[in-house]
Scaffold this motif. Structure first.
Motif, PDB file in Angstrom:
ATOM      1  N   VAL A 187       1.418  -7.535   6.216  1.00 48.03           N
ATOM      2  CA  VAL A 187       0.250  -7.644   5.346  1.00 48.03           C
ATOM      3  C   VAL A 187       0.578  -7.108   3.955  1.00 48.03           C
ATOM      4  N   PHE A 188       1.413  -6.070   3.889  1.00 48.86           N
ATOM      5  CA  PHE A 188       1.742  -5.421   2.630  1.00 48.86           C
ATOM      6  C   PHE A 188       3.214  -5.594   2.292  1.00 48.86           C
ATOM      7  N   THR A 189       3.520  -5.514   0.994  1.00 50.91           N
ATOM      8  CA  THR A 189       4.914  -5.420   0.596  1.00 50.91           C
ATOM      9  C   THR A 189       5.391  -4.019   0.981  1.00 50.91           C
ATOM     10  N   GLN A 190       6.679  -3.790   0.907  1.00 53.00           N
ATOM     11  CA  GLN A 190       7.216  -2.468   1.255  1.00 53.00           C
ATOM     12  C   GLN A 190       6.645  -1.397   0.327  1.00 53.00           C
ATOM     13  N   VAL A 191       6.548  -1.702  -0.960  1.00 53.00           N
ATOM     14  CA  VAL A 191       6.013  -0.739  -1.931  1.00 53.00           C
ATOM     15  C   VAL A 191       4.546  -0.458  -1.642  1.00 53.00           C
ATOM     16  N   GLU A 192       3.745  -1.514  -1.398  1.00 55.20           N
ATOM     17  CA  GLU A 192       2.322  -1.334  -1.120  1.00 55.20           C
ATOM     18  C   GLU A 192       2.109  -0.504   0.144  1.00 55.20           C
ATOM     19  N   SER A 193       2.894  -0.777   1.169  1.00 50.91           N
ATOM     20  CA  SER A 193       2.776  -0.038   2.425  1.00 50.91           C
ATOM     21  C   SER A 193       3.124   1.434   2.237  1.00 50.91           C
ATOM     22  N   ALA A 194       4.228   1.697   1.531  1.00 49.98           N
ATOM     23  CA  ALA A 194       4.635   3.083   1.302  1.00 49.98           C
ATOM     24  C   ALA A 194       3.600   3.822   0.466  1.00 49.98           C
ATOM     25  N   PHE A 195       3.034   3.153  -0.548  1.00 50.60           N
ATOM     26  CA  PHE A 195       2.054   3.827  -1.392  1.00 50.60           C
ATOM     27  C   PHE A 195       0.739   4.035  -0.651  1.00 50.60           C
ATOM     28  N   LEU A 196       0.353   3.105   0.216  1.00 47.48           N
ATOM     29  CA  LEU A 196      -0.857   3.291   1.021  1.00 47.48           C
ATOM     30  C   LEU A 196      -0.703   4.517   1.914  1.00 47.48           C
ATOM     31  N   THR A 197       0.456   4.665   2.545  1.00 47.04           N
ATOM     32  CA  THR A 197       0.714   5.840   3.377  1.00 47.04           C
ATOM     33  C   THR A 197       0.646   7.110   2.539  1.00 47.04           C
ATOM     34  N   LEU A 198       1.212   7.069   1.342  1.00 43.15           N
ATOM     35  CA  LEU A 198       1.184   8.223   0.446  1.00 43.15           C
ATOM     36  C   LEU A 198      -0.245   8.552   0.032  1.00 43.15           C
ATOM     37  N   LEU A 199      -1.034   7.537  -0.315  1.00 45.41           N
ATOM     38  CA  LEU A 199      -2.438   7.764  -0.676  1.00 45.41           C
ATOM     39  C   LEU A 199      -3.219   8.377   0.486  1.00 45.41           C
ATOM     40  N   GLU A 200      -2.978   7.878   1.689  1.00 43.41           N
ATOM     41  CA  GLU A 200      -3.679   8.415   2.862  1.00 43.41           C
ATOM     42  C   GLU A 200      -3.344   9.889   3.073  1.00 43.41           C
ATOM     43  N   ARG A 201      -2.080  10.242   2.869  1.00 44.87           N
ATOM     44  CA  ARG A 201      -1.682  11.642   3.014  1.00 44.87           C
ATOM     45  C   ARG A 201      -2.243  12.493   1.878  1.00 44.87           C
ATOM     46  N   ALA A 202      -2.357  11.902   0.679  1.00 44.57           N
ATOM     47  CA  ALA A 202      -2.803  12.660  -0.493  1.00 44.57           C
ATOM     48  C   ALA A 202      -4.313  12.864  -0.514  1.00 44.57           C
ATOM     49  N   VAL A 203      -5.097  11.809  -0.287  1.00 42.86           N
ATOM     50  CA  VAL A 203      -6.554  11.926  -0.432  1.00 42.86           C
ATOM     51  C   VAL A 203      -7.325  11.343   0.748  1.00 42.86           C
ATOM     52  N   GLY A 204      -6.628  10.989   1.821  1.00 42.39           N
ATOM     53  CA  GLY A 204      -7.283  10.384   2.983  1.00 42.39           C
ATOM     54  C   GLY A 204      -8.261  11.304   3.694  1.00 42.39           C
ATOM     55  N   ASP A 205      -8.120  12.609   3.498  1.00 38.23           N
ATOM     56  CA  ASP A 205      -9.067  13.539   4.111  1.00 38.23           C
ATOM     57  C   ASP A 205     -10.421  13.492   3.408  1.00 38.23           C
ATOM     58  N   GLN A 206     -10.428  13.049   2.158  1.00 40.38           N
ATOM     59  CA  GLN A 206     -11.652  13.046   1.367  1.00 40.38           C
ATOM     60  C   GLN A 206     -12.214  11.647   1.131  1.00 40.38           C
ATOM     61  N   TYR A 207     -11.334  10.647   1.027  1.00 38.22           N
ATOM     62  CA  TYR A 207     -11.773   9.299   0.689  1.00 38.22           C
ATOM     63  C   TYR A 207     -11.252   8.268   1.684  1.00 38.22           C
ATOM     64  N   LYS A 208     -12.045   7.212   1.874  1.00 32.34           N
ATOM     65  CA  LYS A 208     -11.547   6.032   2.581  1.00 32.34           C
ATOM     66  C   LYS A 208     -10.751   5.237   1.558  1.00 32.34           C
ATOM     67  N   ILE A 209      -9.670   4.629   1.998  1.00 34.24           N
ATOM     68  CA  ILE A 209      -8.827   3.853   1.097  1.00 34.24           C
ATOM     69  C   ILE A 209      -8.853   2.402   1.551  1.00 34.24           C
ATOM     70  N   ILE A 210      -9.338   1.546   0.659  1.00 30.74           N
ATOM     71  CA  ILE A 210      -9.429   0.122   0.960  1.00 30.74           C
ATOM     72  C   ILE A 210      -8.448  -0.594   0.035  1.00 30.74           C
ATOM     73  N   SER A 211      -7.693  -1.515   0.586  1.00 30.52           N
ATOM     74  CA  SER A 211      -6.686  -2.189  -0.234  1.00 30.52           C
ATOM     75  C   SER A 211      -7.088  -3.623  -0.544  1.00 30.52           C
ATOM     76  N   ARG A 212      -6.505  -4.120  -1.644  1.00 32.00           N
ATOM     77  CA  ARG A 212      -6.692  -5.498  -2.101  1.00 32.00           C
ATOM     78  C   ARG A 212      -8.163  -5.883  -2.171  1.00 32.00           C
ATOM     79  N   VAL A 213      -8.863  -5.245  -3.061  1.00 34.38           N
ATOM     80  CA  VAL A 213     -10.299  -5.451  -3.222  1.00 34.38           C
ATOM     81  C   VAL A 213     -10.538  -6.314  -4.452  1.00 34.38           C
TER      82      VAL A 213
END
Length: 198
Positions: free
Chosen positions: A38-64
């Protein structure tokens, strides 16, 4: 005999027309196959990074789609509204941060790759930035690079949202390891703003 030959000819022509409808080059209405990811390698890695960085506080939705997070202001003429929505219709945001409790949009995050003009929004889209600013949604453009740490990304996002940075946990320093230099407040701010473009 002639009738039998004519019947066979009609059947052959009919069968070839039906077969051509289902061949790939013949106009198959469903010429699709599954993508491997579903994601490119960069998009997947950055989504994982975002989840680790702010996933406790925010839901992260991609390709909106941009039109999913903005709307036209009241009082616009129908013609102006159509024109504005036509411009916004094909714009897409890489990630959107949504408040977990209120389910409201907090910020839009786009990946930026200045070294590669293909792909991740190398050029700033002033329409997207202006539309988000007009709607009161912070637009965070994160540079694509290896080696981000979740706390760096979190602090950059919090800075753009006008919230205080999270203190980094201190770790004991071994005698052989050189103690990292302490950054002044202006140096820390410069480092944080270097991650997220203004």
């Amino acid at each position: 005999m002639e009738f039998a030959l004519l019947s066979i000819l009609v059947l052959v022509v009919g069968a070839s027309v039906v077969a051509s409808k289902f061949s790939d080059d013949g106009g198959n209405p469903y010429p699709f196959t599954r993508k491997h990811s579903v994601f490119t390698q960069v998009e997947s890695a950055f989504l994982t990074l975002l989840e680790r960085a702010v996933g406790d506080q925010y839901k992260i939705i991609s390709r909106v789609k941009l039109i999913d997070v903005i709307d036209c202001k009241q009082g616009l003429s129908a013609k102006s509204k159509r024109a504005a929505m036509a411009k916004a219709k094909h714009k897409q945001l890489d990630y959107v941060l949504v408040d977990k409790e209120k389910m409201t949009v907090v910020a839009a995050v786009d990946l930026v790759n200045n070294s590669n003009k293909d792909g991740h929004k190398a050029q700033r889209d002033w329409f997207v930035s202006g539309a988000l600013e007009s709607a009161g949604i912070p637009h965070i453009r994160m540079k694509v690079k290896a080696g981000y740490r979740p706390n760096e990304v979190r602090n950059a996002i919090m800075f753009k949202l006008g919230k205080p940075a999270v203190a980094q946990p201190t770790q004991p320093v071994r005698s052989r390891v050189q103690k990292p230099a302490v950054l002044s407040a202006s140096q820390a701010k410069a480092h944080t703003t270097a991650l997220a473009e203004i």
